[in-house]
Design a protein around this motif. Sequence first.
Motif, PDB file in Angstrom:
ATOM      1  N   ALA A 313       0.833  -1.208   0.000  1.00  0.00           N
ATOM      2  CA  ALA A 313       0.000   0.000   0.000  1.00  0.00           C
ATOM      3  C   ALA A 313       0.863   1.252   0.000  1.00  0.00           C
ATOM      4  CB  ALA A 313      -0.931  -0.012   1.215  1.00  0.00           C
ATOM      5  N   ARG A 314       1.892   1.250   0.823  1.00  0.00           N
ATOM      6  CA  ARG A 314       2.793   2.400   0.862  1.00  0.00           C
ATOM      7  C   ARG A 314       3.462   2.602  -0.499  1.00  0.00           C
ATOM      8  NH1 ARG A 314       5.889   5.026   4.893  1.00  0.00           N
ATOM      9  NH2 ARG A 314       5.149   3.545   6.484  1.00  0.00           N
ATOM     10  N   ALA A 315       3.922   1.502  -1.099  1.00  0.00           N
ATOM     11  CA  ALA A 315       4.603   1.594  -2.388  1.00  0.00           C
ATOM     12  C   ALA A 315       3.655   2.094  -3.479  1.00  0.00           C
ATOM     13  CB  ALA A 315       5.187   0.241  -2.776  1.00  0.00           C
ATOM     14  N   ALA A 316       2.390   1.675  -3.424  1.00  0.00           N
ATOM     15  CA  ALA A 316       1.418   2.120  -4.428  1.00  0.00           C
ATOM     16  C   ALA A 316       1.199   3.630  -4.339  1.00  0.00           C
ATOM     17  CB  ALA A 316       0.097   1.379  -4.240  1.00  0.00           C
ATOM     18  N   LEU A 317       1.102   4.157  -3.125  1.00  0.00           N
ATOM     19  CA  LEU A 317       0.924   5.596  -2.968  1.00  0.00           C
ATOM     20  C   LEU A 317       2.158   6.351  -3.462  1.00  0.00           C
ATOM     21  CD1 LEU A 317      -0.800   5.900   0.538  1.00  0.00           C
ATOM     22  CD2 LEU A 317      -1.856   5.679  -1.718  1.00  0.00           C
ATOM     23  N   ALA A 318       3.336   5.826  -3.127  1.00  0.00           N
ATOM     24  CA  ALA A 318       4.569   6.477  -3.575  1.00  0.00           C
ATOM     25  C   ALA A 318       4.664   6.494  -5.097  1.00  0.00           C
ATOM     26  CB  ALA A 318       5.780   5.771  -2.977  1.00  0.00           C
ATOM     27  N   ARG A 319       4.253   5.379  -5.744  1.00  0.00           N
ATOM     28  CA  ARG A 319       4.319   5.320  -7.201  1.00  0.00           C
ATOM     29  C   ARG A 319       3.347   6.303  -7.836  1.00  0.00           C
ATOM     30  NH1 ARG A 319       6.883   1.513  -9.654  1.00  0.00           N
ATOM     31  NH2 ARG A 319       8.253   2.088  -7.940  1.00  0.00           N
ATOM     32  N   CYS A 320       2.162   6.460  -7.242  1.00  0.00           N
ATOM     33  CA  CYS A 320       1.218   7.452  -7.752  1.00  0.00           C
ATOM     34  C   CYS A 320       1.804   8.858  -7.643  1.00  0.00           C
ATOM     35  CB  CYS A 320      -0.104   7.382  -6.978  1.00  0.00           C
ATOM     36  SG  CYS A 320      -1.111   5.928  -7.342  1.00  0.00           S
ATOM     37  N   ARG A 321       2.445   9.152  -6.519  1.00  0.00           N
ATOM     38  CA  ARG A 321       3.064  10.470  -6.337  1.00  0.00           C
ATOM     39  C   ARG A 321       4.157  10.710  -7.369  1.00  0.00           C
ATOM     40  NH1 ARG A 321       5.724   9.507  -1.974  1.00  0.00           N
ATOM     41  NH2 ARG A 321       7.767   9.507  -2.967  1.00  0.00           N
ATOM     42  N   GLU A 322       4.998   9.706  -7.588  1.00  0.00           N
ATOM     43  CA  GLU A 322       6.086   9.845  -8.561  1.00  0.00           C
ATOM     44  C   GLU A 322       5.546  10.003  -9.978  1.00  0.00           C
ATOM     45  OE1 GLU A 322       7.909   6.174  -7.724  1.00  0.00           O
ATOM     46  OE2 GLU A 322       8.798   6.810  -5.815  1.00  0.00           O
ATOM     47  N   ALA A 323       4.522   9.217 -10.312  1.00  0.00           N
ATOM     48  CA  ALA A 323       3.949   9.288 -11.660  1.00  0.00           C
ATOM     49  C   ALA A 323       3.273  10.629 -11.907  1.00  0.00           C
ATOM     50  CB  ALA A 323       2.953   8.143 -11.857  1.00  0.00           C
ATOM     51  N   ALA A 324       2.645  11.192 -10.876  1.00  0.00           N
ATOM     52  CA  ALA A 324       1.983  12.489 -11.042  1.00  0.00           C
ATOM     53  C   ALA A 324       2.984  13.571 -11.422  1.00  0.00           C
ATOM     54  CB  ALA A 324       1.248  12.863  -9.754  1.00  0.00           C
ATOM     55  N   ARG A 325       4.197  13.474 -10.904  1.00  0.00           N
ATOM     56  CA  ARG A 325       5.221  14.457 -11.258  1.00  0.00           C
ATOM     57  C   ARG A 325       5.585  14.372 -12.735  1.00  0.00           C
ATOM     58  NH1 ARG A 325       8.971  13.140  -5.979  1.00  0.00           N
ATOM     59  NH2 ARG A 325       7.751  14.328  -4.444  1.00  0.00           N
ATOM     60  N   VAL A 326       5.474  13.181 -13.300  1.00  0.00           N
ATOM     61  CA  VAL A 326       5.776  13.009 -14.722  1.00  0.00           C
ATOM     62  C   VAL A 326       4.770  13.777 -15.574  1.00  0.00           C
ATOM     63  CG1 VAL A 326       5.943  11.301 -16.588  1.00  0.00           C
ATOM     64  CG2 VAL A 326       6.887  10.778 -14.331  1.00  0.00           C
ATOM     65  N   LEU A 327       3.536  13.902 -15.103  1.00  0.00           N
ATOM     66  CA  LEU A 327       2.509  14.600 -15.876  1.00  0.00           C
ATOM     67  C   LEU A 327       2.852  16.068 -16.080  1.00  0.00           C
ATOM     68  CD1 LEU A 327      -0.813  13.195 -14.361  1.00  0.00           C
ATOM     69  CD2 LEU A 327       0.650  12.235 -16.156  1.00  0.00           C
ATOM     70  N   ARG A 328       3.721  16.594 -15.242  1.00  0.00           N
ATOM     71  CA  ARG A 328       4.085  18.003 -15.334  1.00  0.00           C
ATOM     72  C   ARG A 328       5.181  18.221 -16.394  1.00  0.00           C
ATOM     73  NH1 ARG A 328       5.021  20.151  -9.559  1.00  0.00           N
ATOM     74  NH2 ARG A 328       6.628  18.557  -9.688  1.00  0.00           N
TER      75      ARG A 328
END
Length: 334
Positions: A313-328
Motif C-alpha cells: 500500500a505504501r509503495a502504491a501511494l509512492a508510485r502514484c506520487r512519482e507518476a503524477a510528477r511526470v505529468l508536469r
Amino acid sequence: MSEFPWEEAAATGVGSHPGGDHLETLRTVFGELPGLPYLPELPDRGVGADMIGRTAGLLVDLPVAVQPSGWRVTDRPGRDLRRAREHLARDLDGLEEVAYGYTGPLKIQVCGPWTLAGAVELRHGDKMLADAGAVRDLAGSLAEGLAAHLADVRARVPGAQVIVQLDEPGLPGVLAGTVPTASGFGRLPAVEPPDAAERLRAVLPGDAFTVVHCCAPGVPLNVLRAAGAGGVSLDAALLRRRDEDRLGEAIEAGIALFLGVVPGSGAPLPATAAAAEPARTLWGRLGFPPGRLAEQVVLTPSCGLAGASPGQARAALARCREAARVLREDPEDG
C-alpha cells in the motif's frame, strides 16, 4: 494558480487500507501524499469499519444493524452502530494528531446513497433500493450526517480545505437494473438517470469540492455531471473507448479526473513512466492542451488498497506520487 483545491501534479488514494493501525496508516498517507492526503479506512477491523458500516454510522435518525444477510434498518441504535461510530471517532482523533498544523487539501470518503441503498435492507422486506421513498429518506439522512462529519473534520484540522468523495461502485448496476433483490432470485428495477442524479445532488455538499468514485465498468458520467460533482474518479483500465467522448465533454466543462493507474492489490507495480502513461495517452487522444494535464488530472491507485499488504500500500501511494510528477513534464523532454 490552479482552479482546483490541490497544486498541479497531485496524487491521492481512493480510501481503504490494510491492517488495523489507524495512526500508522495516517502517517503513511500524510508522508507519501503530502500534497493531497486523505482520511484512510481500515475495513480489516471488522464490523462497522467496512464501507457500508462506516457510512451507516453517519446516518441521522436511521439506525442500522448487522443481520445474517448484511446491514438492515432497525428500530434503535445497537452494538454494531456503536462500533462503527467508535471506529470513526478514533480515526478522527488520529487525524487531529497526525494532521496537526496541516494546511491544504484533505480528502474524506463516504459511501454514496445508491450503493448504500443497494446494500442495506429495510426492516421487514427488500433492500432500500426497492423503495423510492426509502431511498429519499436515506439520502436526506446521509446528507445531514455528512454535513456534521464535514464540520467535525474542519474543526479538527482547521487549515484543511476538505474534499468530499462519494463512493458509488454500485451505481452502474442501479442504472442497469442488475442489483439483486434481498432473496437473490430477482433483480431490482433500474433507476432512471435523472432520479439517480437528483439523489446524488441531495447528498453532495455545496460548501466543499466533491468527487464521485466508481471503480466499475460503465461509469455514468452524464449522471455525475448532472448531480454537480466537481470531479470523477475511475479506473483507467476499465475506461471504455465509447465512454471517452462523454469524458472529454466533462473535462472540457471543468470537471477534474481522478485516474486510477496503479494496482490496488498485490499485483506488481508499473514503473513510474508506465504508471503515468495512461493519463498522458488519454489526454492526448482527447485533444486537450498538455499544460492542463497535471492541473486537472489527479493520479490514484485503481481502487482501494485493503487487499494489499501495508508495504504494498505504501509503495502504491509512492508510485502514484512519482507518476503524477511526470505529468508536469513536457512529453518531448521526457
